[in-house]
Scaffold this motif. Structure first.
Motif, PDB file in Angstrom:
ATOM      1  N   MET A   1      -6.886  -0.921  11.592  1.00 18.78           N
ATOM      2  CA  MET A   1      -6.434  -1.989  10.702  1.00 18.78           C
ATOM      3  C   MET A   1      -6.706  -3.385  11.272  1.00 18.78           C
ATOM      4  SD  MET A   1      -2.572  -2.561   9.186  1.00 18.78           S
ATOM      5  CE  MET A   1      -2.440  -0.913   8.537  1.00 18.78           C
ATOM      6  N   ALA A   2      -6.629  -3.525  12.581  1.00 16.28           N
ATOM      7  CA  ALA A   2      -6.699  -4.842  13.240  1.00 16.28           C
ATOM      8  C   ALA A   2      -7.884  -5.711  12.825  1.00 16.28           C
ATOM      9  CB  ALA A   2      -6.660  -4.665  14.752  1.00 16.28           C
TER      10      ALA A   2
ATOM     11  N   ILE B   1       0.874  -1.168   0.000  1.00 17.02           N
ATOM     12  CA  ILE B   1       0.000   0.000   0.000  1.00 17.02           C
ATOM     13  C   ILE B   1       0.915   1.224   0.000  1.00 17.02           C
ATOM     14  CG2 ILE B   1      -1.924  -1.211   1.101  1.00 17.02           C
ATOM     15  CD1 ILE B   1      -1.173   0.187   3.742  1.00 17.02           C
ATOM     16  N   PRO B   2       0.396   2.444  -0.195  1.00 22.53           N
ATOM     17  CA  PRO B   2       1.262   3.621  -0.318  1.00 22.53           C
ATOM     18  C   PRO B   2       2.198   3.893   0.859  1.00 22.53           C
ATOM     19  CG  PRO B   2      -0.914   4.140  -1.122  1.00 22.53           C
ATOM     20  CD  PRO B   2      -0.997   2.773  -0.515  1.00 22.53           C
TER      21      PRO B   2
ATOM     22  N   GLY C   1      -6.978   2.729   7.271  1.00 22.12           N
ATOM     23  CA  GLY C   1      -6.704   3.807   8.213  1.00 22.12           C
ATOM     24  C   GLY C   1      -5.367   4.492   8.047  1.00 22.12           C
ATOM     25  N   GLU C   2      -4.666   4.214   6.965  1.00 21.24           N
ATOM     26  CA  GLU C   2      -3.377   4.858   6.722  1.00 21.24           C
ATOM     27  C   GLU C   2      -3.570   6.281   6.224  1.00 21.24           C
ATOM     28  OE1 GLU C   2      -0.105   3.596   7.207  1.00 21.24           O
ATOM     29  OE2 GLU C   2      -1.339   2.252   8.403  1.00 21.24           O
TER      30      GLU C   2
ATOM     31  N   ASP D   1      -9.346   2.812  -2.093  1.00 21.29           N
ATOM     32  CA  ASP D   1      -7.928   2.951  -1.761  1.00 21.29           C
ATOM     33  C   ASP D   1      -7.723   2.076  -0.521  1.00 21.29           C
ATOM     34  OD1 ASP D   1      -5.514   3.757  -0.573  1.00 21.29           O
ATOM     35  OD2 ASP D   1      -5.785   5.854  -1.141  1.00 21.29           O
ATOM     36  N   LEU D   2      -7.070   0.927  -0.673  1.00 23.10           N
ATOM     37  CA  LEU D   2      -6.937  -0.018   0.435  1.00 23.10           C
ATOM     38  C   LEU D   2      -6.217   0.611   1.627  1.00 23.10           C
ATOM     39  CD1 LEU D   2      -7.383  -2.778   1.692  1.00 23.10           C
ATOM     40  CD2 LEU D   2      -5.256  -3.536   0.600  1.00 23.10           C
TER      41      LEU D   2
END
Length: 186
Positions: free
Chosen positions: A153-154, A46-47, A101-102, A95-96
């Motif tokens: 993310m968890a 991911i980015p 949460g990134e 957008d994964l």
């Protein structure tokens, strides 16, 4: 189904999986595992440069497409890039990284965006990622519970593997949790 068979030649083979040999009499890349152990997974970034994996069984298609093929939807959630016509079926593309949460957004100002179409029962969603690494056999028996991951993310992780040489994690995504998430409503 894979739109670009040569994505199998990525640099995704390391300590997590045995090597993949690419050879075919007609010149098209075909993966043949040397001593496969575990289950086949697609690896990607991911980015924020974190590496993830998805079980091959939940992937409908992997495509790289021009950003103009994704139709933006006004007033939609910021984690949605838009919609895509996938073989006559309209699917959402997210957008994964943003979904997990990134803070780093997917760069859509480039010639092609890798999209992984995941499927469970009759639900299909496209996940926009930064880079596809390739396919690899991963031993799910050595999967550890996720550690040091944000609360956002968890719920979407099944576990992780630790690469002790490079001190980095390879995290296994739970595609069913993503597809059935209440985050889509927000």
């Amino acid at each position: 189904m894979v739109s670009k068979p040569n994505f199998l030649s990525g640099s995704g083979q390391d300590k997590f999986s045995p090597e993949l040999q690419l050879d075919s009499p007609d010149g098209v890349g075909v993966a043949q595992a040397i001593d496969p152990k575990g289950e086949l997974h697609l690896r990607f970034y991911i980015p924020s440069h974190q590496e993830f994996a998805l079980p091959a069984t939940g992937i409908r298609e992997v495509i790289e497409l021009s950003p103009d093929r994704i139709t933006p939807i006004p007033n939609a959630s910021p984690l949605l890039l838009g919609t895509l016509n996938l073989r006559g079926r309209l699917i959402w593309v997210a957008d994964l990284g943003q979904f997990l949460g990134e803070a780093t957004e997917l760069n859509t100002d480039r010639s092609e965006i890798p999209v992984i179409a995941i499927e469970d029962q009759d639900i299909i969603v496209g996940l926009g990622v930064d880079q596809i690494c390739g396919m690899g056999w991963l031993d799910v028996q050595s999967l550890m519970p996720p550690s040091n991951v944000p609360d956002t993310m968890a719920p979407f992780l099944r576990g992780e593997w630790l690469d002790t040489e490079n001190n980095k994690y390879l995290r296994l995504i739970d595609q069913t949790a993503i597809l059935r998430s209440a985050r889509w409503a927000g």
